[in-house]
Motif scaffolding. Structure first.
Motif, short mmCIF file in Angstrom:
data_model
loop_
_atom_site.label_atom_id
_atom_site.label_comp_id
_atom_site.label_asym_id
_atom_site.label_seq_id
_atom_site.Cartn_x
_atom_site.Cartn_y
_atom_site.Cartn_z
N GLY A 1 -4.07 -15.27 -4.70
CA GLY A 1 -3.33 -14.92 -3.51
C GLY A 1 -4.19 -14.28 -2.44
O GLY A 1 -4.10 -14.62 -1.25
N TYR A 2 -5.04 -13.36 -2.84
CA TYR A 2 -5.91 -12.69 -1.87
C TYR A 2 -6.94 -13.65 -1.30
O TYR A 2 -7.33 -13.54 -0.12
N SER A 3 -7.41 -14.61 -2.09
CA SER A 3 -8.35 -15.60 -1.57
C SER A 3 -7.71 -16.41 -0.45
O SER A 3 -8.32 -16.62 0.62
N PHE B 1 -14.87 -16.97 3.31
CA PHE B 1 -13.46 -17.37 3.19
C PHE B 1 -12.91 -17.96 4.47
O PHE B 1 -11.74 -18.37 4.52
N ALA B 2 -13.72 -18.05 5.51
CA ALA B 2 -13.30 -18.76 6.71
C ALA B 2 -13.25 -20.26 6.45
O ALA B 2 -12.59 -21.00 7.19
N PHE C 1 -13.73 -23.39 0.44
CA PHE C 1 -14.25 -22.27 -0.35
C PHE C 1 -13.12 -21.37 -0.80
O PHE C 1 -13.10 -20.91 -1.95
N ALA C 2 -12.16 -21.10 0.09
CA ALA C 2 -11.06 -20.20 -0.25
C ALA C 2 -10.22 -20.75 -1.39
O ALA C 2 -9.89 -20.04 -2.36
N VAL D 1 -9.07 -20.63 -7.54
CA VAL D 1 -8.96 -21.18 -8.90
C VAL D 1 -10.14 -20.77 -9.76
O VAL D 1 -9.97 -20.27 -10.88
N LEU D 2 -11.35 -20.98 -9.25
CA LEU D 2 -12.55 -20.73 -10.05
C LEU D 2 -12.81 -19.25 -10.26
O LEU D 2 -13.40 -18.86 -11.27
#
Length: 342
Positions: free
Chosen positions: A66-68, A100-101, A105-106, A111-112
């Motif tokens: 969620g935070y990602s 995370f822009a 990647f986000a 997941v990873l």
């Protein structure tokens, strides 16, 4: 074989086609939220129901996902720093936030990231043959520690309030009903695909080995298999599902905060799986939806005592049907087959 898949196909068609047509946008958003929880419950059903690992800290992995996603959504707003950083006195975007822009990647980290942490934790814990109540307490402590960490990092995570006020996702306005309808379809599709993959895994040779580890870990070890590896992989898979659910949850609900991933939410998810039936994957999914709906319905009708009603529902199901709703359904189906045979 076709008959066995008919119930799943019927429910899938009903969820994907009928729900968006029959439910108003607010109720459809609630159903999407329940399905996000159902993805987490599916992972718990795999780890606990099939693998015997009572994990009380799935909220940690849910929160990481969620935070990602929330970090990406905040960086797409434009106009400099996210609002909570301005309020906290942060003058420059922290280096941790910069990657995370990128949406790829986000989502990948959503997941990873949980998978990597679960692999490390599982390797350290299962190699030491920690299991049962000790493993459950360890995961619960991890959830408590995660909340303390997030609350203490006000400038990075928004502290107690978390992150909210998300306006768009991939250029689409999140306030639009059409966007929320698409998000619901995405969540429902992801849940269906993960359910089929998990069911295939359970029915495979690996799934039978996982159940054997649950029922007799020492015997499996004497046969030459590595129970620690089997349990670690399963634990990591359940963590990845929780992380993906968290990433989907944020644009659907519009908020992520420590209150959504601590000890209590993690326990509620385990309770939901127990109510649905932890030994059946469909039961875990159904339990999450039923408990989510019950929580909403009880809180709307009985604002002062809905928690007691929710607890009574859990006690009633566990007392009358220790195997959950799925156990009741299997019992009824068995009686019907016996009646036809007679």
């Amino acid at each position: 074989m076709i008959k066995r898949h008919l119930p799943f196909a019927a429910v899938a068609v009903l969820a994907l086609v009928a729900a968006p047509l029959l439910l108003e946008p607010f109720r459809l958003g609630l159903l999407a939220k329940y399905l996000c929880y159902a993805i987490v419950a599916l992972g718990i059903g795999l780890a606990w129901g099939k693998g015997g690992m009572l994990t009380l800290g799935q909220g940690v992995f849910f929160g990481l996902g969620g935070y990602s996603m929330a970090m990406y959504l905040k960086l797409t707003e434009g106009g400099g720093l996210p609002d909570f950083m301005v309020w906290s006195g942060v003058e420059k975007l922290p280096a941790l936030w910069v990657p995370f822009a990128n949406p790829v990647f986000a989502v990948t980290m959503a997941v990873l990231g949980p998978v990597a942490i679960a692999l490390i934790l599982g390797t350290l814990v299962f190699r030491q043959r920690v299991r049962g109540a000790y493993f459950a307490i360890l995961t619960q402590a991890l959830a408590a520690a995660m909340v303390i960490l997030l609350v203490g990092q006000q400038g990075l995570t928004g502290g107690t309030n978390g992150m909210t006020n998300f306006f768009e996702l991939f250029g689409q306005d999140l306030a639009e009903d059409s966007t929320q309808r698409v998000l619901y379809l995405v969540v429902a599709t992801v849940l269906g695909v993960l359910y089929l993959l998990t069911r295939q895994l359970v029915n495979s040779r690996y799934g039978k080995l996982l159940v054997a580890v649950r029922d007799g870990e020492d015997r499996v070890r004497f046969l030459g298999y590595d129970p620690a590896l089997v349990k670690t992989v399963t634990f990591a898979a359940s963590a990845g599902m929780a992380g993906l659910a968290g990433a989907l949850f944020v644009p659907v609900v519009g908020i992520i905060s420590p209150a959504l991933l601590g000890v209590v939410p993690s326990l509620e998810l385990v309770v939901a799986v127990a109510v649905g039936g932890r030994h059946v994957l469909a039961g875990a999914v159904l339990g999450a939806v039923v408990m989510g709906y019950a929580k909403t319905a009880f809180s709307e009708q009985f604002a002062d005592g809905w928690l007691y009603l929710q607890g009574a529902l859990f006690i009633l199901v566990m007392t009358l049907a220790p195997k959950g709703i799925a156990g009741i359904a299997r019992g009824v189906a068995g009686r019907l087959r016996s009646a036809r045979a007679t």
